[in-house]
Design a protein around this motif. Structure first.
Motif, mmCIF file in Angstrom:
data_model
loop_
_atom_site.group_PDB
_atom_site.id
_atom_site.type_symbol
_atom_site.label_atom_id
_atom_site.label_comp_id
_atom_site.label_asym_id
_atom_site.label_seq_id
_atom_site.Cartn_x
_atom_site.Cartn_y
_atom_site.Cartn_z
ATOM 1 N N PHE A 7 -2.819 15.148 34.009
ATOM 2 C CA PHE A 7 -1.815 16.172 33.767
ATOM 3 C C PHE A 7 -0.831 15.748 32.689
ATOM 4 N N GLY A 8 -0.907 14.506 32.273
ATOM 5 C CA GLY A 8 -0.024 14.029 31.229
ATOM 6 C C GLY A 8 1.311 13.524 31.749
ATOM 7 N N LEU A 9 1.423 13.330 33.057
ATOM 8 C CA LEU A 9 2.649 12.806 33.634
ATOM 9 C C LEU A 9 2.413 11.398 34.144
ATOM 10 N N GLU A 10 3.441 10.623 34.070
ATOM 11 C CA GLU A 10 3.384 9.286 34.641
ATOM 12 C C GLU A 10 4.450 9.193 35.720
ATOM 13 N N LEU A 11 4.030 8.874 36.952
ATOM 14 C CA LEU A 11 4.982 8.677 38.037
ATOM 15 C C LEU A 11 5.420 7.228 38.047
ATOM 16 N N ARG A 12 6.713 7.028 38.094
ATOM 17 C CA ARG A 12 7.254 5.672 38.168
ATOM 18 C C ARG A 12 8.157 5.578 39.385
ATOM 19 N N GLU A 13 7.919 4.554 40.168
ATOM 20 C CA GLU A 13 8.752 4.334 41.348
ATOM 21 C C GLU A 13 10.100 3.771 40.923
ATOM 22 N N ASP A 14 11.152 4.312 41.495
ATOM 23 C CA ASP A 14 12.503 3.801 41.259
ATOM 24 C C ASP A 14 13.149 3.553 42.615
ATOM 25 N N PRO A 15 13.096 2.306 43.084
ATOM 26 C CA PRO A 15 13.652 1.986 44.405
ATOM 27 C C PRO A 15 15.150 2.285 44.544
ATOM 28 N N SER A 16 15.841 2.449 43.445
ATOM 29 C CA SER A 16 17.277 2.727 43.532
ATOM 30 C C SER A 16 17.572 4.192 43.855
ATOM 31 N N LEU A 17 16.574 5.061 43.753
ATOM 32 C CA LEU A 17 16.800 6.475 44.068
ATOM 33 C C LEU A 17 16.843 6.673 45.585
ATOM 34 N N VAL A 28 9.062 19.989 33.581
ATOM 35 C CA VAL A 28 8.281 19.510 34.728
ATOM 36 C C VAL A 28 8.849 20.100 36.016
ATOM 37 N N ILE A 29 10.158 20.118 36.128
ATOM 38 C CA ILE A 29 10.803 20.683 37.317
ATOM 39 C C ILE A 29 10.443 22.159 37.446
ATOM 40 N N ARG A 30 10.476 22.880 36.351
ATOM 41 C CA ARG A 30 10.113 24.295 36.373
ATOM 42 C C ARG A 30 8.684 24.482 36.885
ATOM 43 N N ASP A 31 7.755 23.654 36.395
ATOM 44 C CA ASP A 31 6.356 23.738 36.820
ATOM 45 C C ASP A 31 6.197 23.416 38.303
ATOM 46 N N ILE A 32 6.918 22.405 38.783
ATOM 47 C CA ILE A 32 6.855 22.042 40.192
ATOM 48 C C ILE A 32 7.359 23.193 41.052
ATOM 49 N N ARG A 33 8.481 23.750 40.680
ATOM 50 C CA ARG A 33 9.055 24.864 41.451
ATOM 51 C C ARG A 33 8.139 26.088 41.421
ATOM 52 N N ALA A 34 7.525 26.366 40.275
ATOM 53 C CA ALA A 34 6.626 27.514 40.179
ATOM 54 C C ALA A 34 5.374 27.327 41.037
ATOM 55 N N ALA A 35 4.856 26.107 41.057
ATOM 56 C CA ALA A 35 3.630 25.839 41.807
ATOM 57 C C ALA A 35 3.876 25.693 43.306
ATOM 58 N N LEU A 36 4.999 25.079 43.676
ATOM 59 C CA LEU A 36 5.210 24.737 45.078
ATOM 60 C C LEU A 36 6.360 25.479 45.741
ATOM 61 N N GLY A 37 7.177 26.158 44.970
ATOM 62 C CA GLY A 37 8.319 26.844 45.548
ATOM 63 C C GLY A 37 9.400 25.866 45.955
ATOM 64 N N GLU A 38 10.187 26.257 46.948
ATOM 65 C CA GLU A 38 11.267 25.401 47.429
ATOM 66 C C GLU A 38 10.694 24.213 48.183
ATOM 67 N N ALA A 40 11.669 20.449 50.309
ATOM 68 C CA ALA A 40 12.719 19.727 51.026
ATOM 69 C C ALA A 40 12.923 18.360 50.393
ATOM 70 N N MET A 41 13.319 18.390 49.120
ATOM 71 C CA MET A 41 13.614 17.139 48.437
ATOM 72 C C MET A 41 14.627 17.397 47.336
ATOM 73 N N ASN A 42 15.219 16.314 46.862
ATOM 74 C CA ASN A 42 16.243 16.368 45.829
ATOM 75 C C ASN A 42 15.553 16.255 44.467
ATOM 76 N N ILE A 43 15.559 17.332 43.708
ATOM 77 C CA ILE A 43 14.947 17.328 42.379
ATOM 78 C C ILE A 43 16.066 17.380 41.349
ATOM 79 N N GLN A 44 16.105 16.378 40.469
ATOM 80 C CA GLN A 44 17.163 16.283 39.473
ATOM 81 C C GLN A 44 16.577 16.351 38.068
#
Length: 84
Positions: A7-17, A28-38, A40-44
């Motif tokens: 998909f052209g995305l790279e997931l990186r773990e950030d233990p400080s989050l 990316v946020i727009r695509d996630i919301r369009a595909a999955l809707g609301e 139960a997580m904090n999307i920034q």
């Protein structure tokens, strides 16, 4: 870690989050919301980069989901071979 099907995305773990947190570019946020809707997580909204930063719990969850997808693909390819 790259996402399945390139998909052209790279997931990186950030233990400080904090738990259940994803930081990504607005597109990316727009695509996630369009595909999955609301969700139960904090999307920034983050920087304009192909990388998506995720909290450790989401990173582990995605790894588990990705492993299940790979196992399913292997079973599907074996099943298809039986029918040829």
């Amino acid at each position: 870690m790259s996402t399945p099907d390139s998909f052209g995305l790279e997931l990186r773990e950030d233990p400080s989050l904090p738990a259940k947190t994803l930081v990504a570019p607005i597109g990316v946020i727009r695509d996630i919301r369009a595909a999955l809707g609301e969700l139960a997580m904090n999307i920034q909204i983050g920087w304009d980069s192909p990388a998506v930063m995720v909290s450790s719990d989401l990173y582990e969850a995605f790894n588990a989901w990705s492993s299940m997808q790979e196992d399913t693909e292997e079973v599907d390819s074996i099943d298809e071979g039986l029918y040829n």
